[in-house]
Design a protein around this motif. Structure first.
Motif, short mmCIF file in Angstrom:
data_model
loop_
_atom_site.label_atom_id
_atom_site.label_comp_id
_atom_site.label_asym_id
_atom_site.label_seq_id
_atom_site.Cartn_x
_atom_site.Cartn_y
_atom_site.Cartn_z
N UNK A 181 0.85 -0.92 -0.56
CA UNK A 181 -0.14 0.47 0.57
C UNK A 181 0.86 1.44 -0.18
N UNK A 182 2.11 0.90 -0.42
CA UNK A 182 2.76 2.34 -0.51
C UNK A 182 3.50 1.94 -1.75
N UNK A 183 4.05 2.81 -2.82
CA UNK A 183 4.59 3.40 -3.97
C UNK A 183 5.08 4.75 -4.06
N UNK A 184 6.88 4.47 -4.91
CA UNK A 184 7.86 5.29 -5.23
C UNK A 184 7.22 5.70 -6.31
N UNK A 185 6.71 7.66 -6.17
CA UNK A 185 6.84 8.09 -7.39
C UNK A 185 8.18 8.99 -7.88
N UNK A 186 8.44 9.61 -7.20
CA UNK A 186 9.16 10.88 -7.49
C UNK A 186 10.51 10.97 -6.31
N UNK A 187 11.23 11.48 -6.69
CA UNK A 187 12.33 11.33 -5.94
C UNK A 187 13.14 12.77 -6.27
N UNK A 188 14.17 13.14 -5.01
CA UNK A 188 14.81 15.06 -5.58
C UNK A 188 16.05 14.31 -4.88
#
Length: 246
Positions: free
Chosen positions: A153-160
């Motif tokens: 129930x988590x998802x990696x969307x974008x990094x910085x």
């Protein structure tokens, strides 16, 4: 013009960094600003994973398509849609969570991530740091889930990537504001001429920075958008427990 507006309008992506750490105090301010961003119904369905370990940053850089600045920047922030956290509210209240089973839930989480990302970038730049968002963490999402230790129930969307700029970079020109701003209704008729104008602007810009072989905005965009990138995004989102049929 106040300092906030000046900072926002001066944004540029930084991909070269000094060999200097981001202090704990600076990082705490960036995270605090990201957390202060609004979220749908105050559910706060997102999290940020801070990655300072060099080996882990190098692994993320490789997974993101060989973007070396991910490894070279001293700090990498991974912004994650987090319905694992919100599911705890459902368990505590005795009302099982189902929002993650529909497209609207996922869109809400991604939107909240985007707002928080914008806050983090503005904060970093206000502190004199440089940054660049990294969408490439979705290129190999299954491996990224493992690297970041993400639960279901988590998802990696974008990094910085964040650090002290080694090169201030040159601000990339934007389209005429009329291609961005539409008053009352969307005006599609004016766009072709504005695209032509911007292609000429970008061709000059790319020539000036020694990248004239890349062509123009239209050619660059057409090359990237000729296919659907990151083929595993949907499959891994489903594996992580998200649904898109409701």
């Amino acid at each position: 013009m106040n300092d906030t507006i000046r900072t926002l309008k001066a944004h540029r992506s930084i991909r070269r960094y000094q060999d200097a750490p981001v202090s704990d105090a600076q990082l705490a301010e960036i995270i605090a600003c990201a957390q202060a961003a609004p979220t749908s119904i105050n559910a706060q369905g997102l999290s940020v994973v801070i990655v300072r370990d060099l080996a882990r940053r190098a692994r993320i850089a490789a997974l993101a398509g060989g973007q070396r600045w991910v490894a070279e920047a001293p700090v990498f922030l991974a912004f994650v849609v987090d319905f694992h956290k919100t599911s705890l509210a459902g368990k505590k209240a005795g009302r099982p969570q189902h929002v993650h089973e529909g497209l609207e839930g996922f869109l809400t989480g991604v939107l909240d991530v985007g707002i928080a990302l914008g806050n983090a970038m503005a904060a970093a730049e206000a502190l004199g740091l440089g940054c660049v968002p990294i969408g490439g963490i979705r290129a190999h999402p299954r491996e990224m889930v493992e690297v970041l230790g993400l639960p279901r129930l988590t998802y990696p969307v974008v990094g910085l990537s964040v650090g002290h700029p080694a090169d201030p970079s040159r601000q990339k020109p934007r389209m005429d504001v009329r291609a961005f701003r539409h008053d009352e209704i969307y005006d599609a008729a004016r766009l072709p001429a504005l695209v032509d104008d911007y292609d000429a602007v970008m061709a000059r810009y790319l020539k000036e920075i020694g990248r004239e072989g890349e062509g123009s905005w239209s050619s660059l965009t057409a090359r990237f958008y000729a296919d659907v990138p990151f083929a595993d995004v949907l499959a891994v989102a489903k594996e992580q427990g998200f649904g898109f049929d409701r």
